[in-house]
Scaffold this motif. Sequence first.
Motif, mmCIF file in Angstrom:
data_model
loop_
_atom_site.group_PDB
_atom_site.id
_atom_site.type_symbol
_atom_site.label_atom_id
_atom_site.label_comp_id
_atom_site.label_asym_id
_atom_site.label_seq_id
_atom_site.Cartn_x
_atom_site.Cartn_y
_atom_site.Cartn_z
ATOM 1 N N GLY A 1 25.349 32.956 25.871
ATOM 2 C CA GLY A 1 25.020 31.584 25.510
ATOM 3 C C GLY A 1 24.189 31.425 24.254
ATOM 4 O O GLY A 1 23.915 30.300 23.833
ATOM 5 N N SER B 1 20.300 21.934 21.243
ATOM 6 C CA SER B 1 20.159 22.508 22.575
ATOM 7 C C SER B 1 21.085 23.701 22.756
ATOM 8 O O SER B 1 22.135 23.781 22.120
ATOM 9 C CB SER B 1 20.499 21.456 23.642
ATOM 10 O OG SER B 1 19.631 20.351 23.589
ATOM 11 N N ARG C 1 22.188 26.499 26.237
ATOM 12 C CA ARG C 1 21.946 26.965 27.606
ATOM 13 C C ARG C 1 22.305 28.439 27.691
ATOM 14 O O ARG C 1 23.452 28.830 27.453
ATOM 15 C CB ARG C 1 22.753 26.173 28.638
ATOM 16 C CG ARG C 1 22.331 26.516 30.066
ATOM 17 C CD ARG C 1 23.052 25.715 31.117
ATOM 18 N NE ARG C 1 24.374 26.262 31.416
ATOM 19 C CZ ARG C 1 24.993 26.125 32.587
ATOM 20 N NH1 ARG C 1 24.385 25.469 33.565
ATOM 21 N NH2 ARG C 1 26.194 26.620 32.776
ATOM 22 N N SER D 1 22.752 31.903 29.899
ATOM 23 C CA SER D 1 23.136 32.301 31.248
ATOM 24 C C SER D 1 22.806 33.765 31.464
ATOM 25 O O SER D 1 22.837 34.566 30.524
ATOM 26 C CB SER D 1 24.636 32.084 31.462
ATOM 27 O OG SER D 1 24.985 30.731 31.315
ATOM 28 N N THR E 1 14.045 24.571 30.583
ATOM 29 C CA THR E 1 14.120 24.517 32.034
ATOM 30 C C THR E 1 14.818 25.766 32.552
ATOM 31 O O THR E 1 15.945 26.060 32.145
ATOM 32 C CB THR E 1 14.885 23.275 32.510
ATOM 33 O OG1 THR E 1 14.264 22.090 31.988
ATOM 34 C CG2 THR E 1 14.894 23.205 34.035
ATOM 35 N N TYR F 1 19.742 30.614 34.610
ATOM 36 C CA TYR F 1 19.978 29.842 33.402
ATOM 37 C C TYR F 1 18.649 29.496 32.727
ATOM 38 O O TYR F 1 17.603 29.421 33.370
ATOM 39 C CB TYR F 1 20.709 28.534 33.728
ATOM 40 C CG TYR F 1 22.015 28.739 34.440
ATOM 41 C CD1 TYR F 1 22.091 28.639 35.829
ATOM 42 C CD2 TYR F 1 23.171 29.055 33.743
ATOM 43 C CE1 TYR F 1 23.293 28.835 36.501
ATOM 44 C CE2 TYR F 1 24.373 29.251 34.403
ATOM 45 C CZ TYR F 1 24.428 29.147 35.776
ATOM 46 O OH TYR F 1 25.620 29.343 36.426
ATOM 47 N N GLN G 1 17.899 26.378 30.147
ATOM 48 C CA GLN G 1 18.298 25.229 29.328
ATOM 49 C C GLN G 1 17.214 25.007 28.285
ATOM 50 O O GLN G 1 16.046 24.818 28.639
ATOM 51 C CB GLN G 1 18.467 23.979 30.191
ATOM 52 C CG GLN G 1 18.821 22.725 29.404
ATOM 53 C CD GLN G 1 20.194 22.792 28.777
ATOM 54 O OE1 GLN G 1 21.160 23.226 29.405
ATOM 55 N NE2 GLN G 1 20.296 22.359 27.519
ATOM 56 N N ASN H 1 16.089 22.696 25.105
ATOM 57 C CA ASN H 1 16.277 21.449 24.362
ATOM 58 C C ASN H 1 15.235 21.340 23.261
ATOM 59 O O ASN H 1 14.219 22.040 23.281
ATOM 60 C CB ASN H 1 16.170 20.253 25.304
ATOM 61 C CG ASN H 1 17.223 20.255 26.385
ATOM 62 O OD1 ASN H 1 18.344 20.730 26.197
ATOM 63 N ND2 ASN H 1 16.880 19.725 27.557
#
Length: 110
Positions: free
Chosen positions: A8, A17, A19, A21, A68, A79, A81, A83
């Motif tokens: 990712g 952004s 994400r 993995s 996150t 994961y 995330q 941003n």
Amino acid sequence: QVQLVESGGGLVQPGGSLRLSCKASGITLSLNIMGWYRQAPGKERELVAVITNSGDTNYADSVKGRFTISRDNAKNMGYLQMNSLKPEDTAVYYCYARVWGQGTQVTVSS
């Protein structure tokens, strides 16, 4: 054997952004503490975020409110995330749960 594989990463503009993995094999993530770390060139590896087996999370001050961490127990995947990315987030990001993954490069640049 235990293996973690990150994916990712990539190049993203500031404010964007991504994400990340982390696919786990040989280990059940929901029974372990899982963390995301990063290492920028010339710097030590640092903890970014962690999630416990009970689902509690904690973040480095530098990413609070922007990143996150989460986990999908059915898929045995973790994961991150990310941003509102900043140039200072540029680093190789590693997943950790008893072993290290190979890392995935994140570059934030215009």
